[in-house]
Motif scaffolding. Structure first.
Motif, mmCIF file in Angstrom:
data_model
loop_
_atom_site.group_PDB
_atom_site.id
_atom_site.type_symbol
_atom_site.label_atom_id
_atom_site.label_comp_id
_atom_site.label_asym_id
_atom_site.label_seq_id
_atom_site.Cartn_x
_atom_site.Cartn_y
_atom_site.Cartn_z
ATOM 1 N N SER A 46 1.888 5.106 -8.280
ATOM 2 C CA SER A 46 0.513 5.535 -7.682
ATOM 3 C C SER A 46 -0.328 5.732 -8.775
ATOM 4 O O SER A 46 -1.562 5.559 -8.498
ATOM 5 N N GLY A 106 4.933 9.407 0.204
ATOM 6 C CA GLY A 106 4.441 9.100 1.554
ATOM 7 C C GLY A 106 3.128 9.525 1.815
ATOM 8 O O GLY A 106 2.564 9.454 3.037
ATOM 9 N N ARG A 107 2.608 10.304 0.913
ATOM 10 C CA ARG A 107 1.297 10.933 1.164
ATOM 11 C C ARG A 107 0.035 10.018 0.787
ATOM 12 O O ARG A 107 0.013 9.348 -0.160
ATOM 13 N N PRO A 108 -0.860 10.049 1.870
ATOM 14 C CA PRO A 108 -2.057 9.146 1.524
ATOM 15 C C PRO A 108 -2.879 9.628 0.352
ATOM 16 O O PRO A 108 -3.023 10.756 0.091
ATOM 17 N N GLU A 148 0.729 -1.087 0.115
ATOM 18 C CA GLU A 148 -0.006 0.066 0.003
ATOM 19 C C GLU A 148 0.762 1.091 0.029
ATOM 20 O O GLU A 148 0.242 2.336 -0.443
ATOM 21 N N GLY A 149 2.006 1.071 0.434
ATOM 22 C CA GLY A 149 2.853 2.319 0.426
ATOM 23 C C GLY A 149 3.148 2.969 1.940
ATOM 24 O O GLY A 149 3.908 3.914 2.097
ATOM 25 N N ASP A 150 2.470 2.495 2.946
ATOM 26 C CA ASP A 150 2.891 2.876 4.432
ATOM 27 C C ASP A 150 3.931 1.965 4.866
ATOM 28 O O ASP A 150 4.762 2.245 5.573
ATOM 29 N N TYR A 151 3.200 0.679 5.102
ATOM 30 C CA TYR A 151 4.234 -0.293 5.703
ATOM 31 C C TYR A 151 5.330 -0.671 4.767
ATOM 32 O O TYR A 151 6.327 -0.710 5.470
ATOM 33 N N GLN A 204 -7.361 2.908 0.014
ATOM 34 C CA GLN A 204 -6.552 3.931 0.349
ATOM 35 C C GLN A 204 -5.079 3.571 0.213
ATOM 36 O O GLN A 204 -4.765 2.339 0.768
ATOM 37 N N ARG A 205 -4.158 4.197 -0.504
ATOM 38 C CA ARG A 205 -2.878 3.726 -0.640
ATOM 39 C C ARG A 205 -2.002 5.093 -0.396
ATOM 40 O O ARG A 205 -2.433 6.164 -0.306
ATOM 41 N N TRP A 206 -0.527 5.102 -0.569
ATOM 42 C CA TRP A 206 0.309 5.886 -0.217
ATOM 43 C C TRP A 206 1.186 6.185 -1.407
ATOM 44 O O TRP A 206 1.654 5.258 -1.807
ATOM 45 N N ASP A 207 1.525 7.473 -2.042
ATOM 46 C CA ASP A 207 2.157 7.680 -2.965
ATOM 47 C C ASP A 207 3.637 7.750 -2.998
ATOM 48 O O ASP A 207 4.208 7.335 -1.775
#
Length: 381
Positions: A177, A226-228, A167-170, A220-223
């Motif tokens: 993106s 690092g922005r959601p 997802e881009g956060d973990y 929801q993902r993170w680019d």
């Protein structure tokens, strides 16, 4: 070469195809002469282009697409841009009289894809769309099985494609993106149904009808910064394709699935005389004479190792990188002045399947390809 700062354009098309052909001295023709290639790198980021050019000893790079298209020494335009930017750039190249080779999908809608095909036909240029999976070792082995009559009468095809895209956060996502934003040309159906169309029609038969469900499993993902962001595009699609000859194909495509198979994509083909499972590289077979006779008994664990009952098709030929192999075919076609087998019209058929898939998912029904061609299904997603 426009868009080669992106992952696919850089790795597969620039490094493993064009630069590999260049560094090998070109393509040898029957008379001993060679087709030689030298890229001009085009993009928006001058710093990235300059760094790539220096790294790979490429003399020419520019952020000026119009200027590159005006160069008479460059007879071919290649497009690996994001889908939403593709149509305008290709139309410029066609107007400039360039032969065009492009990634897929060729456009975001059937109408725009047909617009490109019509423009190319009117200009009389050689045009091609990437059909890389047909050149993969696993599917080339499968093609040999089909041509040999190994399967008998074809019954069904079952495809499994995908992997977990973080997802881009973990952990950082393995894909850009924009792939997960519909407004930027993202979406599983738009991306992969163009692939499945050419695989199915070239190996098993043209698609006649579709029943599909497109979903967004991860909302929801993170680019890259690092922005959601909201994932507005579908990240998975589950489809049944009805093919000519009464063959049924089921293909699951997902970027929210964990892999429990040998390869990231596998197709199981079943026929009356035998079955095969083909991936990117390998192909395993089970003929009728080697088919076991399982008996359903939920009270006892099975004593059969089913995977060991399949035989691997040997690597009895040398298989080049699939992207490079198609590049070489396209360059040979341009040299000979003949149309490429996988042209913009093939790209339109892929977009028609995209349209059918989205219409089926949206309306909750089976959609025929005749409906799509009659304009009865509306636009993509």
């Amino acid at each position: 070469m426009n868009g080669v700062t992106g992952r696919m354009g850089y790795r597969q098309h620039l490094v493993r195809s064009i630069l590999a052909i260049r560094d090998d001295g070109g393509i040898v023709l029957p008379d001993g002469s060679r087709i030689r290639v030298e890229p001009i790198l085009v993009g928006r980021n001058a710093e990235k282009l300059q760094e790539l050019a220096k790294r790979h000893d490429v003399a020419d790079w520019t952020t000026d697409l119009d200027g590159a298209l005006a160069d008479p020494s460059a007879t071919i335009y290649f497009d690996a841009l994001v889908t939403s930017e593709r149509v305008g750039a290709i139309l410029k190249a066609v107007e400039a009289g360039k032969h065009v080779y492009t990634e897929k999908p060729t456009a975001e809608s059937v109408a725009d894809g047909q617009r490109l095909a019509d423009a190319a036909d009117e200009a009389g240029i050689i045009n091609g769309v990437v059909h890389d999976k047909l050149y993969l070792p696993g599917l080339r082995k499968l093609r040999r099985l089909l041509d040999s009559g190994f399967f008998g009468r074809l019954l069904s095809v079952r495809g499994e494609f995908g992997y977990w895209v973080f997802e881009g956060d973990y952990l950082p996502a393995q894909r850009p993106s924009w792939n997960y934003r519909a407004e930027d040309g993202g979406g599983m159906v738009l991306d992969m149904f163009c692939h499945w169309n050419y695989v199915l029609e070239n190996l098993f038969g043209r698609v006649e009808a579709v029943t599909a469900k497109a979903v967004t499993h991860i909302p929801q993902r993170w680019d890259e910064q690092g922005r959601p962001y909201e994932a507005t595009a579908d990240d998975a699609a589950y489809a049944i394709f009805e093919l000519e000859g009464d063959v049924i194909a089921q293909v699951n495509s997902s970027w929210a699935v964990r892999v429990e198979r040998k390869e990231l994509v596998e197709f199981q083909v079943d026929g009356t005389h035998g079955s095969a499972v083909a991936g990117l590289f390998g192909c395993r077979v089970q003929p009728r004479v080697r088919t076991p006779m399982p008996v359903w008994n939920p009270d006892l664990p099975t004593d059969q190792d089913f995977r060991s009952q399949w035989d691997e098709v040997p690597d009895n030929a040398t298989f080049a990188n699939g992207f490079r192999a198609q590049w070489e075919q396209f360059l040979l076609d341009v040299h000979a002045g003949r149309q490429h087998a996988y042209d913009f019209a093939a790209g339109v058929r892929g977009l028609e399947l995209v349209d059918a898939g989205y219409a089926s998912s949206r309306e909750g029904r089976r959609v025929t390809m005749d409906e799509v061609r009659a304009g009865a299904t509306g636009q993509n997603a």
